[in-house]
Scaffold this active site. Structure first.
Site, mmCIF file in Angstrom:
data_model
loop_
_atom_site.group_PDB
_atom_site.id
_atom_site.type_symbol
_atom_site.label_atom_id
_atom_site.label_comp_id
_atom_site.label_asym_id
_atom_site.label_seq_id
_atom_site.Cartn_x
_atom_site.Cartn_y
_atom_site.Cartn_z
ATOM 1 N N THR A 134 1.140 -0.988 -0.030
ATOM 2 C CA THR A 134 0.170 0.238 0.487
ATOM 3 C C THR A 134 1.406 0.826 0.558
ATOM 4 O O THR A 134 1.675 1.091 0.685
ATOM 5 C CB THR A 134 -0.899 -0.104 1.440
ATOM 6 N N PRO A 136 0.294 5.652 -0.281
ATOM 7 C CA PRO A 136 -0.627 7.021 0.042
ATOM 8 C C PRO A 136 -1.196 6.742 -1.188
ATOM 9 O O PRO A 136 -2.794 7.138 -0.676
ATOM 10 C CB PRO A 136 -0.349 8.072 0.366
ATOM 11 N N GLN A 251 -4.335 -16.901 1.069
ATOM 12 C CA GLN A 251 -3.980 -17.374 1.879
ATOM 13 C C GLN A 251 -4.441 -16.373 2.651
ATOM 14 O O GLN A 251 -4.353 -16.565 3.380
ATOM 15 C CB GLN A 251 -2.298 -18.021 1.559
ATOM 16 N N GLU A 252 -4.122 -15.392 2.301
ATOM 17 C CA GLU A 252 -3.878 -14.094 3.436
ATOM 18 C C GLU A 252 -5.775 -13.377 3.533
ATOM 19 O O GLU A 252 -5.400 -13.375 4.451
ATOM 20 C CB GLU A 252 -3.642 -12.305 2.650
HETATM 21 C C1 FAD Z 1 -3.755 -1.852 10.371
HETATM 22 C C2 FAD Z 1 -3.760 -1.908 9.501
HETATM 23 C C3 FAD Z 1 -2.535 -2.595 8.810
HETATM 24 C C4 FAD Z 1 -2.740 -2.890 7.210
HETATM 25 N N1 FAD Z 1 -1.559 -3.659 6.839
HETATM 26 C C5 FAD Z 1 -1.160 -3.324 5.533
HETATM 27 C C6 FAD Z 1 0.392 -3.615 5.342
HETATM 28 O O1 FAD Z 1 1.242 -5.190 6.191
HETATM 29 N N2 FAD Z 1 0.680 -3.712 4.149
HETATM 30 C C7 FAD Z 1 0.613 -3.894 3.443
HETATM 31 O O2 FAD Z 1 0.668 -3.520 1.860
HETATM 32 N N3 FAD Z 1 -0.959 -2.721 3.492
HETATM 33 C C8 FAD Z 1 -1.833 -2.707 4.011
HETATM 34 N N4 FAD Z 1 -2.425 -2.289 4.927
HETATM 35 C C9 FAD Z 1 -3.327 -1.401 3.667
HETATM 36 C C10 FAD Z 1 -4.558 -2.292 3.606
HETATM 37 O O3 FAD Z 1 -4.515 -3.340 2.720
HETATM 38 C C11 FAD Z 1 -5.394 -0.787 2.428
HETATM 39 O O4 FAD Z 1 -5.352 -0.273 3.743
HETATM 40 C C12 FAD Z 1 -6.246 -1.594 2.012
HETATM 41 O O5 FAD Z 1 -6.450 -2.538 0.870
HETATM 42 C C13 FAD Z 1 -7.817 -0.556 1.230
HETATM 43 O O6 FAD Z 1 -7.042 0.574 0.339
HETATM 44 P P1 FAD Z 1 -6.564 2.371 0.616
HETATM 45 O O7 FAD Z 1 -6.392 2.260 1.942
HETATM 46 O O8 FAD Z 1 -5.914 3.072 0.606
HETATM 47 O O9 FAD Z 1 -8.218 2.465 -0.024
HETATM 48 P P2 FAD Z 1 -8.912 3.018 -0.435
HETATM 49 O O10 FAD Z 1 -8.138 2.399 -2.610
HETATM 50 O O11 FAD Z 1 -8.256 4.707 -1.010
HETATM 51 O O12 FAD Z 1 -10.237 2.530 -0.677
HETATM 52 C C14 FAD Z 1 -11.075 3.014 -0.298
HETATM 53 C C15 FAD Z 1 -12.425 2.922 -0.109
HETATM 54 O O13 FAD Z 1 -13.439 2.410 -1.359
HETATM 55 C C16 FAD Z 1 -13.842 1.846 -1.745
HETATM 56 N N5 FAD Z 1 -13.461 1.240 -2.555
HETATM 57 C C17 FAD Z 1 -11.921 1.309 -3.434
HETATM 58 N N6 FAD Z 1 -11.976 0.570 -4.486
HETATM 59 C C18 FAD Z 1 -13.363 -0.072 -4.438
HETATM 60 C C19 FAD Z 1 -13.438 -0.110 -5.673
HETATM 61 N N7 FAD Z 1 -13.171 -1.155 -6.957
HETATM 62 N N8 FAD Z 1 -15.387 -0.542 -5.814
HETATM 63 C C20 FAD Z 1 -15.628 0.032 -5.150
HETATM 64 N N9 FAD Z 1 -15.651 0.284 -4.011
HETATM 65 C C21 FAD Z 1 -13.665 0.765 -3.526
HETATM 66 C C22 FAD Z 1 -13.661 1.072 -0.457
HETATM 67 O O14 FAD Z 1 -15.277 0.866 0.356
HETATM 68 C C23 FAD Z 1 -12.545 0.972 0.131
HETATM 69 O O15 FAD Z 1 -12.032 0.591 1.749
HETATM 70 C C24 FAD Z 1 -3.029 -1.853 6.451
HETATM 71 C C25 FAD Z 1 -3.995 -1.701 6.321
HETATM 72 C C26 FAD Z 1 -4.020 -0.897 8.308
HETATM 73 C C27 FAD Z 1 -5.652 -0.405 7.950
#
Ligand code: FAD
Length: 387
Positions: A134, A136, A251-252
């Site tokens: 992930t 920003p 698996q995740e």
């Molecule tokens: C505590 C925590 C631990 C984490 N650990 C890791 C880690 O170890 N490694 C890592 O890489 N990442 C990690 N993450 C990141 C996590 O995987 C992402 O936050 C998640 O994939 C969502 O991405 P985003 O936050 O950028 O949300 P965005 O991509 O901005 O999406 C926001 C919201 O928009 C909606 N949305 C987005 N796309 C679509 C779509 N195509 N259709 C409909 N709705 C949609 C959903 O409701 C989504 O929740 C972690 C996050 C948290 C909070």
């Protein structure tokens, strides 16, 4: 809820698995008492010593073959460990991430040299693993990753920023998702291992302040001209990152579902005990039909979730779990977890809102299950592709 044990499939009830479960229970009782976990929550991070203690007890890299320092077990052992961690609310100790998410990338795509170099250190707990997908500007849409790894002689020069990375503050080994060929999109994405000890230009940002899971360090990471040898690429050639992620993400997602069912069971155990003690209007809370009906519904749903998740564990052990079905488990169980934990909290009344009660922490910790590992909406996108 413990009666549900009878529903568990034979492969989870074998003598060797039961013995392992007993061993895990003893380890967590000794090494993760509530007083110690509370300290981790306060400090926002799990002590590094916990990792080496787990390594010494043989609880890290359970599926990794013994020749690479692992325990030589299978996914059932990971299931036992992650269920025990979830049930006992040792939230923050991300052994499941280290063991069942990070190590498998090295095991499946690493060269012999890479496996020998990294896995024994991960198995001993000397090195803690993380995976940084992930950014920003790119979470759900992983193809939008902007971190680059530019080839320069026998090195990659990594530039970019990651966020929300679990184990980010502690990690010694980070699998970084980067574009080795930005023009080729997903086909130009690779997984590159950054060893943090000797990586000028690598910086850890803030340990992020979260709604729950306070003991889990979740961080920003910065890569500014970080040079890593090309031999740190996972896979035989560059550009395989997306394929590797797609192969490992089921698996995740199953892992998230397994943790979810364990939390549901713990929440119900706590709540059933509480409503049998607490009195209102001259009777126990359990004597109200509303309490009985709500908990009867929760117990039924928990039982359905248990059977479903165990079936998927079985399929995964046979190598037959597909991405869409794993997505169903992640999405459906995490939604159910939130609903049931919320219902349970309600039955605790005001006490349920107090952090000293585990149900309050379950409520806060559960919320993220619907977001990380791919937001539940993304799970539905994946499932919808199979319609
Ligand atoms: C505590 C925590 C631990 C984490 N650990 C890791 C880690 O170890 N490694 C890592 O890489 N990442 C990690 N993450 C990141 C996590 O995987 C992402 O936050 C998640 O994939 C969502 O991405 P985003 O936050 O950028 O949300 P965005 O991509 O901005 O999406 C926001 C919201 O928009 C909606 N949305 C987005 N796309 C679509 C779509 N195509 N259709 C409909 N709705 C949609 C959903 O409701 C989504 O929740 C972690 C996050 C948290 C909070």
């Amino acid at each position: 809820m413990s009666v549900l044990n009878i529903l568990r499939p034979d492969f989870m009830r074998e003598e060797s698995v039961a013995q392992f479960e007993d061993m895990v229970g003893k380890f967590l009782t000794a090494h993760a008492p509530e007083s110690r976990v509370a300290k981790w929550r306060k400090e926002g991070i799990v002590e590094r010593a916990m990792w080496t203690e787990a390594g010494e007890a043989g609880l890290l890299c359970l599926m990794t073959p013994e020749e690479y320092g692992g325990a030589g077990g299978d996914y059932r052992h990971e299931v036992v460990l992650m269920e025990a961690i979830a049930r006992r609310q040792v939230s923050g100790f991300a052994a499941a991430l280290h063991n069942a998410i990070v190590a498998p990338y090295i095991l499946h795509y690493g060269s012999e040299e890479q496996k020998k170099r990294w896995l024994p250190k991960m198995a001993s707990g000397e090195w803690i693993g993380a995976i940084a997908m992930t950014e920003p500007g790119a979470g759900s849409d992983l193809q939008g990753v902007r971190t680059t790894a530019r080839l320069d002689g026998n090195q990659y020069v990594v530039n970019g920023q990651k966020t929300f990375i679990s184990n980010g503050q502690l990690a010694d080994l980070i699998i970084v998702v980067a574009k080795t060929d930005p023009a080729r999109g997903a086909k130009g994405t690779s997984l590159i291992v950054v060893e943090t000890a000797d990586a000028p230009g690598f910086k850890r940002g803030r340990n992020l302040d979260k709604v729950g899971m306070e003991a889990q360090d979740t961080s920003e990471l910065f890569f500014d001209d970080v040079r890593v040898p090309t031999s740190n690429l996972l896979g035989l050639e560059a550009g395989m990152g997306f394929v590797q992620l797609m192969q490992q993400l089921p698996q995740e997602r199953l892992t998230i579902g397994i943790g979810g069912v364990a939390v549901i069971e713990r929440a119900l155990d706590d709540t059933i005990a509480y409503v049998k003690e607490r009195k209102a209007f001259g009777q126990r809370l359990i004597d109200f039909q509303n309490t009985q009906f709500r908990l009867a519904e929760c117990k039924t749903e928990a039982t359905v979730a248990r059977v479903f998740i165990d079936r998927l564990i079985g399929l995964h052990l046979e190598g037959k779990l597909d991405a869409a079905t794993a997505s169903m488990a992640k999405y459906w169980v995490s939604e159910l977890e939130n609903t049931i934990v919320d219902t349970c909290l309600q039955l605790f009344g005001g006490y349920g809102y107090m952090n000293e009660y585990p149900i309050a922490r379950m409520f806060r910790d559960s919320r993220v299950q619907r977001v990380y590992g791919g937001a539940n909406e993304i799970m539905k996108v994946l499932i919808a592709r199979t319609l």
